[in-house]
Design an enzyme around this catalytic site. Structure first.
Site, PDB file in Angstrom:
ATOM      1  N   HIS A 158      -7.860  -5.192  -0.252  1.00 50.40           N
ATOM      2  CA  HIS A 158      -6.674  -4.416   0.108  1.00 50.40           C
ATOM      3  C   HIS A 158      -6.261  -4.741   1.544  1.00 50.40           C
ATOM      4  O   HIS A 158      -7.067  -4.664   2.464  1.00 50.40           O
ATOM      5  CB  HIS A 158      -6.991  -2.920  -0.010  1.00 50.40           C
ATOM      6  CG  HIS A 158      -5.801  -2.033   0.175  1.00 50.40           C
ATOM      7  ND1 HIS A 158      -5.038  -1.588  -0.878  1.00 50.40           N
ATOM      8  CD2 HIS A 158      -5.233  -1.497   1.285  1.00 50.40           C
ATOM      9  CE1 HIS A 158      -4.065  -0.818  -0.431  1.00 50.40           C
ATOM     10  NE2 HIS A 158      -4.159  -0.755   0.885  1.00 50.40           N
TER      11      HIS A 158
ATOM     12  N   SER B 188       0.828  -1.196   0.000  1.00 51.49           N
ATOM     13  CA  SER B 188       0.000   0.000   0.000  1.00 51.49           C
ATOM     14  C   SER B 188       0.868   1.253   0.000  1.00 51.49           C
ATOM     15  O   SER B 188       1.635   1.477  -0.933  1.00 51.49           O
ATOM     16  CB  SER B 188      -0.956  -0.040   1.201  1.00 51.49           C
ATOM     17  OG  SER B 188      -1.942   0.949   1.101  1.00 51.49           O
TER      18      SER B 188
ATOM     19  N   ASP C 179     -10.059  -4.297  -4.309  1.00 54.79           N
ATOM     20  CA  ASP C 179      -9.256  -3.210  -3.753  1.00 54.79           C
ATOM     21  C   ASP C 179      -9.610  -1.898  -4.454  1.00 54.79           C
ATOM     22  O   ASP C 179      -9.553  -1.823  -5.684  1.00 54.79           O
ATOM     23  CB  ASP C 179      -7.775  -3.531  -3.964  1.00 54.79           C
ATOM     24  CG  ASP C 179      -6.838  -2.466  -3.432  1.00 54.79           C
ATOM     25  OD1 ASP C 179      -7.324  -1.479  -2.839  1.00 54.79           O
ATOM     26  OD2 ASP C 179      -5.621  -2.636  -3.615  1.00 54.79           O
TER      27      ASP C 179
END
Length: 411
Positions: free
Chosen positions: A290, A165, A260
């Protein structure tokens, strides 16, 4: 691009987790939670939901950084007769949460799977610090390891970096900067559901806006907390996908998830890298969300991804040759069940997840409050829990089955 961007529904284990996460998010909005509390909650979640397998040594080290001390946690998997390669991990958390504990399970798994020394790096967080601070810290840690890693048994000619991320954003930026500076040379960059463009909004943001762990509301909240920290988000140092020239970068392993909101960001960066001649191994989990790497205690896709990351690192450290391919991994398609069979299956999955989660959260809280007592109690009670865990694993083998298929290039 993957043939299936998003599965018809999340994988079974992911569905069970998301049911409870969505209930919790409705009960307690993060908007009413202090930033300090948000950080502590994510730390507890990561500790509870990660398996954290044992390694030979865990070494805490602090080095001087551009803005103050940088804390690192060094994971040595097993004894070795010769220097080993090293992998530096940059944790995610929207640039505002996360730390050494939130990357602990991931680093342990990768160290064992790749037989390398893995190093978690704690960088300065926003909004207390500018977004440039986090990448300055990670670059400084990389340069320190390249210059001083031998004291920990590291072969400094075999280094790789990665993150998830926000950590993927930072890793991509640092890989570009390391190339621009002429080193340290990297064998691989691992980017798990990375946010490489802080300006553009991709279609997946609308498609996966609600109900899949990271939500549009959460993203908007992060932006509010960052304030003016991303006003120049089109700078390649902040948004690596805005770099005009991606040629010569180290090969990339990109992990993406179908559910995601920033899925298309990582996929777009992978296509840009391939267009620039950079080999990319894309692992696409069409039924995942995610952040799924942090949940390997309950999600088999997480364990699968961590093993594949380790395998890719081991191959890169061996100089096996860069891989350019797309592999899609998701639940094995099942025959259409009856309404009753489907309901029973969902109940079993949710019950199993809840069972594991409650056990792990209780163990985590006790471990934080009284670590010595918890270790002794855990050792004494292990035989009593063995039959229950055997049943749980038996259920898991029946309901958790992944299928992997290479879709580019055609095998």
């Amino acid at each position: 691009m993957p043939r299936m961007l998003r599965a018809s529904r999340p994988d079974r284990a992911a569905r069970a987790l998301l049911r409870l996460v969505n209930l919790a998010q409705r009960a307690a909005s993060a908007d009413g939670m202090s930033l300090r509390r948000q950080r502590e909650v994510w730390r507890i979640v990561a500790l509870a939901m990660g398996r954290r397998p044992p390694v030979l040594h865990v070494i805490e080290r602090t080095i001087d950084g551009p803005g103050g001390p940088i804390a690192m946690r060094i994971f040595v998997p097993t004894r070795a007769q010769s220097p080993r390669p090293a992998f530096l991990w940059c944790h995610g958390g929207g640039f505002i949460v996360g730390g050494l504990d939130t990357g602990d399970s991931i680093c342990r798994h990768v160290a064992l799977a790749a037989d390398c020394i893995t190093i978690a790096v704690r960088y300065r967080l926003a909004p207390e610090h500018d977004l440039r601070a986090c990448r300055e810290d990670f670059l400084a840690a990389l340069e320190w390891v390249a210059g001083n890693g031998a004291e920990f048994g590291i072969d400094t000619t075999r280094l790789a970096i990665g993150g998830d991320s926000a950590g993927g954003n930072i890793s991509a930026a640092v890989a570009q900067e390391a190339l621009r500076r002429g080193g340290p040379a990297l064998r691989l960059q691992v980017l798990a559901y990375p946010a490489t463009d802080l300006v553009k909004e991709f279609p997946s943001l609308v498609e996966n806006a609600h109900g899949y762990f990271l939500t549009l509301d959460t993203i908007e909240q992060i932006k509010r907390q960052l304030g003016n920290r991303i006003e120049v988000g089109d700078d390649p140092w902040l948004s690596p996908s805005h770099s005009r020239d991606l040629r010569g970068l180290p090969p990339a392993l990109i992990v993406s998830a179908g559910f995601d909101p920033i899925r298309d960001d990582g996929l777009d960066y992978g296509e840009r890298l391939r267009a620039a001649g950079v080999p990319v191994e894309l692992l696409h989990y069409a039924g995942q969300f995610h952040g799924f790497l942090n949940f390997d205690a309950v999600i088999d896709a997480s364990r699968d991804a961590l093993q594949r990351i380790g395998d890719a690192l081991a191959a890169a450290f061996r100089d096996d040759g860069a891989v350019d391919r797309t592999v899609e991994i998701a639940d094995v398609p099942a025959a259409q069940p009856s309404a009753l069979t489907g309901t029973v299956g969902e109940m079993l999955s949710t019950t199993r997840f809840t069972w594991i989660a409650l056990e792990r959260y209780a163990d985590t809280f006790l471990g934080l409050l009284a670590p010595r007592t918890t270790r002794a109690t855990r050792h004494m009670l292990r035989p009593l829990f063995a039959p229950a865990r055997l049943v749980r694993h038996s259920v898991a083998r029946r309901i958790d089955r992944l299928a992997a298929q290479q879709t580019h290039p055609r095998p």
